[in-house]
Design a protein around this motif. Structure first.
Motif, PDB file in Angstrom:
ATOM      1  N   ARG A 178       0.726  -1.201  -0.170  1.00  0.00           N
ATOM      2  CA  ARG A 178      -0.247  -0.399  -0.384  1.00  0.00           C
ATOM      3  C   ARG A 178       0.711   1.439   0.026  1.00  0.00           C
ATOM      4  O   ARG A 178       1.591   1.094   0.029  1.00  0.00           O
ATOM      5  CB  ARG A 178      -0.814   0.025   1.156  1.00  0.00           C
TER       6      ARG A 178
ATOM      7  N   THR B 233     -16.556   3.464  -1.218  1.00  0.00           N
ATOM      8  CA  THR B 233     -15.198   3.977  -0.482  1.00  0.00           C
ATOM      9  C   THR B 233     -14.645   3.264  -1.684  1.00  0.00           C
ATOM     10  O   THR B 233     -14.465   2.706  -2.835  1.00  0.00           O
ATOM     11  CB  THR B 233     -15.313   2.748   0.524  1.00  0.00           C
ATOM     12  N   GLY B 234     -13.163   3.080  -1.467  1.00  0.00           N
ATOM     13  CA  GLY B 234     -12.218   2.857  -2.297  1.00  0.00           C
ATOM     14  C   GLY B 234     -11.238   3.915  -2.225  1.00  0.00           C
ATOM     15  O   GLY B 234      -9.600   3.080  -3.612  1.00  0.00           O
TER      16      GLY B 234
ATOM     17  N   PRO C 219     -10.669   2.873   6.313  1.00  0.00           N
ATOM     18  CA  PRO C 219     -10.285   2.358   5.021  1.00  0.00           C
ATOM     19  C   PRO C 219     -10.742   0.826   5.184  1.00  0.00           C
ATOM     20  O   PRO C 219     -11.266   0.255   4.732  1.00  0.00           O
ATOM     21  CB  PRO C 219      -9.921   3.236   3.764  1.00  0.00           C
ATOM     22  N   ASP C 220      -9.531   0.639   6.758  1.00  0.00           N
ATOM     23  CA  ASP C 220      -8.932  -0.981   6.719  1.00  0.00           C
ATOM     24  C   ASP C 220     -10.334  -2.043   7.556  1.00  0.00           C
ATOM     25  O   ASP C 220      -9.999  -2.718   7.532  1.00  0.00           O
ATOM     26  CB  ASP C 220      -7.800  -0.966   6.795  1.00  0.00           C
TER      27      ASP C 220
ATOM     28  N   ILE D 188     -13.354  -2.927   7.368  1.00  0.00           N
ATOM     29  CA  ILE D 188     -14.434  -3.275   6.553  1.00  0.00           C
ATOM     30  C   ILE D 188     -15.188  -3.488   6.596  1.00  0.00           C
ATOM     31  O   ILE D 188     -16.430  -3.306   6.354  1.00  0.00           O
ATOM     32  CB  ILE D 188     -13.580  -4.494   5.110  1.00  0.00           C
TER      33      ILE D 188
ATOM     34  N   ALA E 113      -3.980   2.921  -6.721  1.00  0.00           N
ATOM     35  CA  ALA E 113      -4.730   1.465  -6.909  1.00  0.00           C
ATOM     36  C   ALA E 113      -3.589   0.573  -7.471  1.00  0.00           C
ATOM     37  O   ALA E 113      -3.990  -0.667  -7.527  1.00  0.00           O
ATOM     38  CB  ALA E 113      -6.615   1.241  -7.721  1.00  0.00           C
TER      39      ALA E 113
ATOM     40  N   GLU F 248      -8.096   2.394  -1.573  1.00  0.00           N
ATOM     41  CA  GLU F 248      -7.502   0.772  -1.421  1.00  0.00           C
ATOM     42  C   GLU F 248      -6.771   0.608  -2.529  1.00  0.00           C
ATOM     43  O   GLU F 248      -6.721   2.013  -3.459  1.00  0.00           O
ATOM     44  CB  GLU F 248      -9.107   0.508  -1.304  1.00  0.00           C
TER      45      GLU F 248
ATOM     46  N   GLY G  76      -7.627  -5.783  -2.293  1.00  0.00           N
ATOM     47  CA  GLY G  76      -8.249  -5.133  -1.814  1.00  0.00           C
ATOM     48  C   GLY G  76      -9.806  -4.911  -1.735  1.00  0.00           C
ATOM     49  O   GLY G  76     -10.834  -4.961  -1.457  1.00  0.00           O
TER      50      GLY G  76
ATOM     51  N   GLU H 276     -16.619   6.996   2.202  1.00  0.00           N
ATOM     52  CA  GLU H 276     -15.620   6.786   3.015  1.00  0.00           C
ATOM     53  C   GLU H 276     -16.032   7.476   4.810  1.00  0.00           C
ATOM     54  O   GLU H 276     -15.688   7.821   5.531  1.00  0.00           O
ATOM     55  CB  GLU H 276     -14.330   7.605   2.634  1.00  0.00           C
TER      56      GLU H 276
ATOM     57  N   LEU I 127     -13.337  -5.631  -0.241  1.00  0.00           N
ATOM     58  CA  LEU I 127     -14.831  -5.121  -0.107  1.00  0.00           C
ATOM     59  C   LEU I 127     -16.073  -5.744  -0.834  1.00  0.00           C
ATOM     60  O   LEU I 127     -17.093  -5.481  -0.417  1.00  0.00           O
ATOM     61  CB  LEU I 127     -14.554  -3.592  -0.628  1.00  0.00           C
TER      62      LEU I 127
END
Length: 301
Positions: free
Chosen positions: A97, A250-251, A231-232, A234, A279, A254, A259, A227, A263
């Motif tokens: 990431r 969201t995303g 973000p983590d 989920i 991404a 990500e 990832g 969001e 989701l």
């Protein structure tokens, strides 16, 4: 067509006026630009977002110059799948990431730029164009010192005058009741025919808090809530999505198909927002888009 050189630079653009969203005061916008050159004289350009604070783009620049550049020089510029996998696998222990994947994203975009230029076609046509125009929404409603409700209303009115039929505004920095009033004014100014989305930028630390705040907005016909939680987290995003009538999006920050698979499997969003500069570039973005299509989940890039 062999790659002969790779370059990058950090660009920081100061804002005339500090601007805030839910969790951060922004004083500058920082980007990292990357370019790839070939033995046939082609040059491809790519970029990614540097971060929220000045200086963070240097991490991405360093990843390009010290960790990725040597992996693609001498290789075929058209071999985007192989080069993506090589860059990702080689840097796996250094970060799947953040800075490293953003560096990969910038280089991958530059490679696709070379491919499109070589074909003499816009990239969207090479990827399988569906339409020749896309709708745009105005993204604003930021928090600024001295900006009152009247200032927000004037901003929304400007977007209408510019012809926007969709608008997104920031929420989450103030008490939910104050945000609800801001959203009410925005909706009344825009009228019923303009779509209004709200972006919380991960404002709430848990699902119940996000749900309570969002329910104050439901009567204002919200296009999407973006969001709401970290973000983590989920499971919390899935809980929010299940509880609300407002679609959850969201995303934006990500990365990679894996990832976004999580989701989708957890039903943590009604709308996915993959960013090619974050991404994993165009190569990974297309995988994410096709995977979302298999779930009938729309994408707002």
């Amino acid at each position: 067509m062999k790659i002969t050189d790779v370059g990058s630079a950090v660009l920081s653009i100061p804002l005339q006026e500090p601007t805030a969203f839910a969790t951060t005061l922004v004083t500058a916008r920082e980007y990292v630009v990357a370019w790839v050159e070939t033995d046939e004289g082609s040059r491809g350009l790519g970029f990614t977002v540097g971060g929220r604070y000045p200086g963070e783009g240097q991490l991405i620049h360093t990843a390009i110059q010290h960790n990725l550049k040597h992996l693609i020089i001498g290789e075929n510029a058209f071999a985007v799948e192989r080069l993506w996998e090589r860059m990702f696998q080689t840097t796996l222990l250094m970060g799947r990431r953040g800075a490293v994947i953003r560096a990969i994203s910038a280089l991958d975009i530059a490679l696709w730029d070379i491919i499109a230029k070589s074909a003499g076609r816009p990239l969207y046509q090479l990827l399988g164009a569906y339409r020749d125009e896309v709708p745009a929404y105005a993204s604003g409603g930021y928090y600024r010192e001295g900006k009152e409700i009247k200032g927000l209303a004037a901003e929304m009115e400007r977007y209408k005058e510019m012809g926007f039929t969709s608008v997104k505004m920031k929420i989450g920095r103030v008490d939910p009741r104050e945000d609800a009033e801001r959203v009410r004014v925005a909706r009344e100014t825009l009228g019923p025919d303009v779509r209004l989305a709200v972006d919380a930028n991960n404002a709430w630390s848990d699902a119940p808090s996000a749900i309570r705040a969002a329910r104050m907005l439901e009567k204002h016909d919200i296009w999407w809530l973006e969001e709401p939680v970290f973000p983590d987290n989920i499971p919390a995003s899935a809980e929010v999505a299940a509880a609300l009538d407002i679609p959850v999006a969201t995303g934006e920050i990500e990365a990679t198909r894996w990832g976004f698979r999580d989701l989708l499997e957890r039903r943590a969003a009604d709308i996915l927002q993959p960013d090619a500069t974050v991404a994993g570039g165009v190569t990974e973005w297309m995988k994410i888009a096709h995977m979302a299509a298999g779930w009938d989940i729309p994408i707002a890039p």
